[in-house]
Design a protein around this motif. Sequence first.
Motif, short mmCIF file in Angstrom:
data_model
loop_
_atom_site.label_atom_id
_atom_site.label_comp_id
_atom_site.label_asym_id
_atom_site.label_seq_id
_atom_site.Cartn_x
_atom_site.Cartn_y
_atom_site.Cartn_z
N ALA A 112 39.17 32.73 48.18
CA ALA A 112 37.92 32.80 48.94
C ALA A 112 37.26 34.19 48.94
O ALA A 112 36.24 34.37 49.60
CB ALA A 112 38.09 32.30 50.38
N THR A 113 37.81 35.13 48.18
CA THR A 113 37.14 36.43 48.08
C THR A 113 35.96 36.31 47.11
O THR A 113 36.09 35.66 46.07
CB THR A 113 38.12 37.49 47.58
N LYS A 114 34.84 36.95 47.51
CA LYS A 114 33.64 36.85 46.69
C LYS A 114 33.28 38.21 46.11
O LYS A 114 33.24 39.20 46.84
CB LYS A 114 32.49 36.33 47.56
N ARG A 128 39.62 45.41 37.95
CA ARG A 128 41.04 45.61 38.26
C ARG A 128 41.47 44.66 39.38
O ARG A 128 42.54 44.07 39.33
CB ARG A 128 41.27 47.07 38.68
N LYS A 129 40.60 44.48 40.38
CA LYS A 129 40.94 43.58 41.50
C LYS A 129 41.07 42.13 41.02
O LYS A 129 41.96 41.40 41.45
CB LYS A 129 39.87 43.67 42.59
N ILE A 130 40.17 41.73 40.15
CA ILE A 130 40.20 40.35 39.67
C ILE A 130 41.46 40.12 38.82
O ILE A 130 42.14 39.10 38.96
CB ILE A 130 38.90 40.02 38.89
N SER A 138 44.23 41.75 39.10
CA SER A 138 45.39 41.78 39.99
C SER A 138 45.53 40.44 40.72
O SER A 138 46.64 39.93 40.91
CB SER A 138 45.26 42.97 40.94
N TYR A 139 44.40 39.83 41.08
CA TYR A 139 44.45 38.49 41.68
C TYR A 139 45.07 37.49 40.69
O TYR A 139 45.93 36.69 41.06
CB TYR A 139 43.03 38.05 42.08
N ILE A 140 44.66 37.59 39.42
CA ILE A 140 45.20 36.68 38.40
C ILE A 140 46.71 36.90 38.26
O ILE A 140 47.50 35.94 38.22
CB ILE A 140 44.49 36.90 37.05
C1 LIG Z 1 42.05 37.85 47.11
O1 LIG Z 1 42.37 38.58 45.95
C2 LIG Z 1 41.64 39.84 45.81
C3 LIG Z 1 42.03 40.44 44.48
O2 LIG Z 1 43.39 40.60 44.39
C4 LIG Z 1 41.97 40.75 46.96
O3 LIG Z 1 41.21 41.95 46.86
C5 LIG Z 1 41.64 40.05 48.26
O4 LIG Z 1 42.05 40.83 49.35
C6 LIG Z 1 42.31 38.68 48.35
N1 LIG Z 1 41.79 37.97 49.51
C7 LIG Z 1 42.56 37.34 50.38
C8 LIG Z 1 41.86 36.65 51.50
O5 LIG Z 1 43.75 37.33 50.27
#
Ligand SMILES: *[C@@H]1O[C@H](CO)[C@@H](O)[C@H](O)[C@H]1NC(C)=O
Length: 579
Positions: A355-357, A462-464, A466-468
């Motif tokens: 849900a992060t935009k 980098r954030k995207i 890291s999410y992956i």
């Molecule tokens: C979702 O992932 C992003 C990228 O890793 C991170 O910055 C963000 O805090 C995360 N959001 C939640 C709600 O966990």
Amino acid sequence: MASISWCCLFCLFLAVFVAQVGFCSSSKVYVVYMGGKSGDDPDDVLSQNHHMLASVHGGSVEEAQASHLYSYRHGFEGFAAKLTDEQASQIAKMPGVVSVFPNLKRKLHTTHSWDFMGLVGEETMEIPGHSTKNQVNVIIGFIDTGIWPESPSFSDADMPPVPPRWRGKCQLGEAFNASSCNRKVIGARYYMSGYEAEEDSSRIMSFRSPRDSSGHGSHTASIAAGRYVTNMNYKGLAAGGARGGAPMARIAVYKTCWESGCYDVDLLAAFDDAIRDGVHILSVSLGPDAPQGDYFNDAISIGSFHAASRGVLVVASVGNAGTRGSATNLAPWMMTVGASSMDRDFASDIVLGNATKFMGESLSLSEMNASARIIYASEAHAGYFTPYQSSYCLDSSLNVTKARGKVLVCRHAESSSESKLAKSKIVKEAGGVGMVLIDEADKDVAIPFAIPSAVVGREMGRKILSYINNTRKPMSKISRAKTVLGSQPAPRIASFSSKGPNSLTPEILKPDVAAPGLNILAAWSPADGKMQFNILSGTSMSCPHITGVATLIKAVHPSWSPSAIKSAIMTTGKFLPTF
Ligand SMILES: *[C@@H]1O[C@H](CO)[C@@H](O)[C@H](O)[C@H]1NC(C)=O
Ligand SMILES: *[C@@H]1O[C@H](CO)[C@@H](O)[C@H](O)[C@H]1NC(C)=O
Ligand SMILES: *[C@@H]1O[C@H](CO)[C@@H](O)[C@H](O)[C@H]1NC(C)=O
Ligand SMILES: *[C@@H]1O[C@H](CO)[C@@H](O)[C@H](O)[C@H]1NC(C)=O
Ligand SMILES: *[C@@H]1O[C@H](CO)[C@@H](O)[C@H](O)[C@H]1NC(C)=O
């Protein structure tokens, strides 16, 4: 009487052995620059030019005439001709000759223009409270790719007759007749001798006339002086009216740039005519590659010097090389413009599965209807490509089995010449449904991608990633592009805008000012992509913004010199809201 040069004797000698006639005598086009006007009758100048040429052609007037391309005799003196190296150095030694230099090619200052094809857009333009009263007396010359005169931006509705000062003409040609000029586009000329002499003449040159086939010239002219056009909008991306800086000013067209660029001898002919025709301001959104040659060997420096000394302000773009010391159009008598952003962006949302935009620059008008798996493109490497290579989404580097139905995160190398638009097509061909492009350098340039896509900077990228990396089933969804107003910080200097220091005259700073040059909507040529309007980026777009401002000043202070106008802009410059 050096009627047969050593070179040609050598040629004859060679011809016997290798049957290669014309080996040495190959001639090139040169500019012979002879400084300011002597005051002689222009017709006498022409015969003097022929006489000088004949003296290096063994006295043959016919050969002299055949080698002659242009005489410059209105704003300054000189001529252009086909010469051998030997003949060129002979002429360089003649009295009255300042410099002799080859006919070099200059380029338009639009960034990666191939990335911008295929999109109509819109921007809402504020109309500040400028009096338009005296604008009708100001004539702006555009040295560019011509004009699409039927564009609503160039309508002459409610404009008074052409000012008596105007001495130019409407040169007819392909798809350009007397009614192509009007009270708005008061004159139009085209120059192609220098281009034809250098380029493969079998290539078709579209519109052998002042008509614009590329769109660039119509775009720059409408930024500076386009009429107010209502209802410019494209599939709801934005809606409203748009206008140039000085919508009532007159436009004079000098088409010197063709498919692959603009040549010195044609540019000089345009300057020479523009000075005589009576323009007040010249707008020049093109220039040499960096580092530029010295002032005596650069057509734009020479042409603008004589223009300025005759009271014509020359506004030019600084270039799009982006690196330190890459600034061009360095002459102190020009007003040189860098590119900045505006507080308006075109952006798409990237919504991650958690849900992060995030928001990334984009002009793509399609959107994903559902979330899809997001992967780093390196995971979809194909065949002999390494994961690293595939992370740049190069042609055929992606495995269709792995990419199908997914959003791919691709990279774009800093100062790379690869097309971002092409990357979206490569991802699409591999079955991808979306793309996030990580670009450290140019993340601000909006592009009409082939699939839902967005450009992000290093930190967001980098954030995207890291999410992956940290999610078992990473998902994402990319929305269609929308207009974002009030984006901050603004203005910033665009990363592509060429920077100082001045490599020729370090004590003079260049560029002089910056103006919006990022994602600018303006008129276009329907001959390219069947569009009336297009969004482009480059110092090509920032230059006519300053041309428009200079025109407003000239309208209020008709007696001000080029230096006074330049000084007024430089000493009061602050962020200009979009026109
Ligand atoms: C979702 O992932 C992003 C990228 O890793 C991170 O910055 C963000 O805090 C995360 N959001 C939640 C709600 O966990
Ligand atoms: C000039 O060209 C326009 C459009 O190309 C055409 O409609 C018009 O009839 C032409 N006028 C003349 C006088 O040929
Ligand atoms: C999303 O849905 C619309 C309307 O149903 C459709 O036209 C469009 O092609 C879809 N987009 C994608 C990326 O599938
Ligand atoms: C693509 O990936 C599939 C599945 O991992 C693999 O079987 C195939 O050989 C790959 N194709 C290429 C061209 O790399
Ligand atoms: C994510 O993983 C890839 C390899 O799987 C690695 O190259 C990259 O540095 C990682 N990125 C982040 C931000 O953790």
